[in-house]
Scaffold this active site. Structure first.
Site, PDB file in Angstrom:
ATOM      1  CB  SER A  13      -0.877   0.004   1.261  1.00  0.00           C
ATOM      2  OG  SER A  13      -1.449   1.275   1.456  1.00  0.00           O
ATOM      3  CE1 TYR A  61      -3.179  -2.774   5.244  1.00  0.00           C
ATOM      4  CE2 TYR A  61      -2.841  -0.476   4.632  1.00  0.00           C
ATOM      5  CZ  TYR A  61      -3.137  -1.780   4.277  1.00  0.00           C
ATOM      6  OH  TYR A  61      -3.383  -2.105   2.958  1.00  0.00           O
TER       7      TYR A  61
HETATM    8  N1  LIG Z   1      -8.736  -2.223  -0.689  1.00  0.00           N
HETATM    9  C1  LIG Z   1      -7.834  -1.246  -0.660  1.00  0.00           C
HETATM   10  O1  LIG Z   1      -8.160  -0.048  -0.763  1.00  0.00           O
HETATM   11  C2  LIG Z   1      -6.355  -1.583  -0.544  1.00  0.00           C
HETATM   12  C3  LIG Z   1      -5.437  -0.543  -0.695  1.00  0.00           C
HETATM   13  C4  LIG Z   1      -4.089  -0.822  -0.617  1.00  0.00           C
HETATM   14  C5  LIG Z   1      -3.667  -2.117  -0.391  1.00  0.00           C
HETATM   15  N2  LIG Z   1      -4.587  -3.120  -0.232  1.00  0.00           N
HETATM   16  C6  LIG Z   1      -4.085  -4.484   0.009  1.00  0.00           C
HETATM   17  O2  LIG Z   1      -4.687  -5.371  -0.920  1.00  0.00           O
HETATM   18  C7  LIG Z   1      -4.735  -6.694  -0.359  1.00  0.00           C
HETATM   19  C8  LIG Z   1      -6.143  -7.263  -0.520  1.00  0.00           C
HETATM   20  O3  LIG Z   1      -7.013  -6.452   0.239  1.00  0.00           O
HETATM   21  P1  LIG Z   1      -8.579  -6.318  -0.052  1.00  0.00           P
HETATM   22  O4  LIG Z   1      -8.850  -4.897  -0.228  1.00  0.00           O
HETATM   23  O5  LIG Z   1      -9.029  -7.279  -1.079  1.00  0.00           O
HETATM   24  O6  LIG Z   1      -9.125  -6.714   1.391  1.00  0.00           O
HETATM   25  P2  LIG Z   1     -10.246  -7.743   1.885  1.00  0.00           P
HETATM   26  O7  LIG Z   1     -11.425  -7.669   0.993  1.00  0.00           O
HETATM   27  O8  LIG Z   1     -10.392  -7.441   3.333  1.00  0.00           O
HETATM   28  O9  LIG Z   1      -9.554  -9.161   1.676  1.00  0.00           O
HETATM   29  C9  LIG Z   1      -8.457  -9.540   2.457  1.00  0.00           C
HETATM   30  C10 LIG Z   1      -8.142 -10.983   2.114  1.00  0.00           C
HETATM   31  O10 LIG Z   1      -7.030 -11.404   2.935  1.00  0.00           O
HETATM   32  C11 LIG Z   1      -7.385 -12.654   3.496  1.00  0.00           C
HETATM   33  N3  LIG Z   1      -6.679 -12.917   4.751  1.00  0.00           N
HETATM   34  C12 LIG Z   1      -6.613 -12.158   5.858  1.00  0.00           C
HETATM   35  N4  LIG Z   1      -5.900 -12.783   6.800  1.00  0.00           N
HETATM   36  C13 LIG Z   1      -5.501 -13.964   6.263  1.00  0.00           C
HETATM   37  C14 LIG Z   1      -4.735 -15.052   6.725  1.00  0.00           C
HETATM   38  N5  LIG Z   1      -4.230 -15.083   7.973  1.00  0.00           N
HETATM   39  N6  LIG Z   1      -4.503 -16.104   5.896  1.00  0.00           N
HETATM   40  C15 LIG Z   1      -5.013 -16.109   4.649  1.00  0.00           C
HETATM   41  N7  LIG Z   1      -5.761 -15.113   4.149  1.00  0.00           N
HETATM   42  C16 LIG Z   1      -6.003 -14.063   4.956  1.00  0.00           C
HETATM   43  C17 LIG Z   1      -8.889 -12.573   3.704  1.00  0.00           C
HETATM   44  O11 LIG Z   1      -9.402 -13.870   3.902  1.00  0.00           O
HETATM   45  P3  LIG Z   1     -10.731 -14.166   4.784  1.00  0.00           P
HETATM   46  O12 LIG Z   1     -11.855 -14.155   3.802  1.00  0.00           O
HETATM   47  O13 LIG Z   1     -10.451 -15.519   5.364  1.00  0.00           O
HETATM   48  O14 LIG Z   1     -10.835 -13.098   5.833  1.00  0.00           O
HETATM   49  C18 LIG Z   1      -9.300 -11.930   2.398  1.00  0.00           C
HETATM   50  O15 LIG Z   1      -9.371 -12.883   1.363  1.00  0.00           O
HETATM   51  C19 LIG Z   1      -4.287  -6.551   1.099  1.00  0.00           C
HETATM   52  O16 LIG Z   1      -2.936  -6.939   1.233  1.00  0.00           O
HETATM   53  C20 LIG Z   1      -4.437  -5.060   1.362  1.00  0.00           C
HETATM   54  O17 LIG Z   1      -3.565  -4.592   2.379  1.00  0.00           O
HETATM   55  C21 LIG Z   1      -5.923  -2.885  -0.303  1.00  0.00           C
END
Ligand SMILES: NC(=O)c1ccc[n+]([C@@H]2O[C@H](COP(=O)([O-])OP(=O)(O)OC[C@H]3O[C@@H](n4cnc5c(N)ncnc54)[C@H](OP(=O)(O)O)[C@@H]3O)[C@@H](O)[C@H]2O)c1
Length: 234
Positions: free
Chosen positions: A140, A156
């Site tokens: 991020s 984070y």
């Molecule tokens: N959305 C944004 O604006 C944004 C911005 C910058 C970076 N990111 C990064 O993008 C990535 C994906 O985020 P997202 O936005 O798609 O978030 P999300 O919808 O909250 O999804 C997070 C994913 O991570 C999985 N996860 C969490 N803990 C885990 C563990 N211990 N073992 C295996 N899987 C685990 C969750 O699985 P469960 O279903 O089991 O909970 C879910 O599939 C993350 O690394 C986040 O930091 C997101």
């Protein structure tokens, strides 16, 4: 070797940006292992992606789960050419430095840093053996030291700064092996983490990680941080 003969493993692939990364990789012809903590969620995600996707029970905070999942993945597919460390959590409340919620800090680092590191340890040696690999750490802009302008979401931010450092170290260690390691910032994206008001859809958030996951043979892009396929300052 064509993309169609390649296998990718996406952590946290059952929803959000991870699910879209899996879908786009499958669209490009890769076989995709969808890692998820809940097997039923992984299976459902694979149904939506299609026959190129295979479910994998995987909790990246557990070294046992990581080694079991990677062993199962190799039994299923014989190889892992692409690792997308997408799984992540954002747990911070209102506390900012100098105040610290120790439990939140440790839990955040456990998933966002240690989880990615354990996955790299389990998968990268096989890539080095074959002389080909793509590792993408989903980070991020909040983790960029150059852009660090507040203490909001401190656990984070620091977890992603550390993930960026891991990206640089891995890339340096793997120079010349055929394994390329890069970090991708998806931008503020609609998902469980990003919420419904984010300006970007999952297809936008997945674009840069997928681009880095499919860098062609002979490409030398490694040790970089990218957003919208453009370098971002560390
Ligand atoms: N959305 C944004 O604006 C944004 C911005 C910058 C970076 N990111 C990064 O993008 C990535 C994906 O985020 P997202 O936005 O798609 O978030 P999300 O919808 O909250 O999804 C997070 C994913 O991570 C999985 N996860 C969490 N803990 C885990 C563990 N211990 N073992 C295996 N899987 C685990 C969750 O699985 P469960 O279903 O089991 O909970 C879910 O599939 C993350 O690394 C986040 O930091 C997101």
């Amino acid at each position: 070797m064509q993309h169609g003969d390649r296998t990718a493993l996406v952590t946290g692939g059952a929803r959000g940006i991870g699910l879209e990364i899996g879908r786009q990789l499958a669209d490009q012809g890769l076989r995709v292992l969808i890692g998820a903590r809940k097997p039923a969620a992984a299976e459902e995600a694979c149904r939506t992606i299609g026959p190129a996707a295979l479910p994998l029970a995987l909790d990246v905070t557990s070294a046992t789960s990581v080694s079991t999942a990677v062993r199962e993945a190799l039994e299923l597919t014989g190889r892992i050419d692409v690792l997308v460390n997408n799984a992540g959590v954002s747990l911070d409340g209102e506390l900012r430095p100098p105040y610290v919620d120790e439990g939140i800090l440790r839990a955040t680092l456990d998933t966002n840093l240690t989880g990615a590191w354990l996955m790299a340890e389990a998968v990268v040696p096989g890539m080095v053996e074959t002389g080909y690999g793509r590792v993408v750490n989903v980070t991020s802009s909040y983790g960029s030291l150059a852009l660090m302008d507040s203490g909001r979401h401190p656990a984070y931010r620091i977890s992603k700064t550390a993930l960026n450092a891991l990206t640089r170290m891995l890339a340096a260690e793997l120079a010349g092996t055929g394994v390329l390691v890069n970090a991708a910032d998806p931008g503020w994206t609609r998902s469980g983490m990003g919420g419904p008001s984010a300006p970007r859809g999952p297809e936008d958030g997945a674009d840069t990680p997928v681009w880095l996951a499919t860098l062609p043979e002979g490409d030398a892009t490694t040790g970089g941080l990218f957003a919208d396929r453009v370098p971002l300052p560390w």
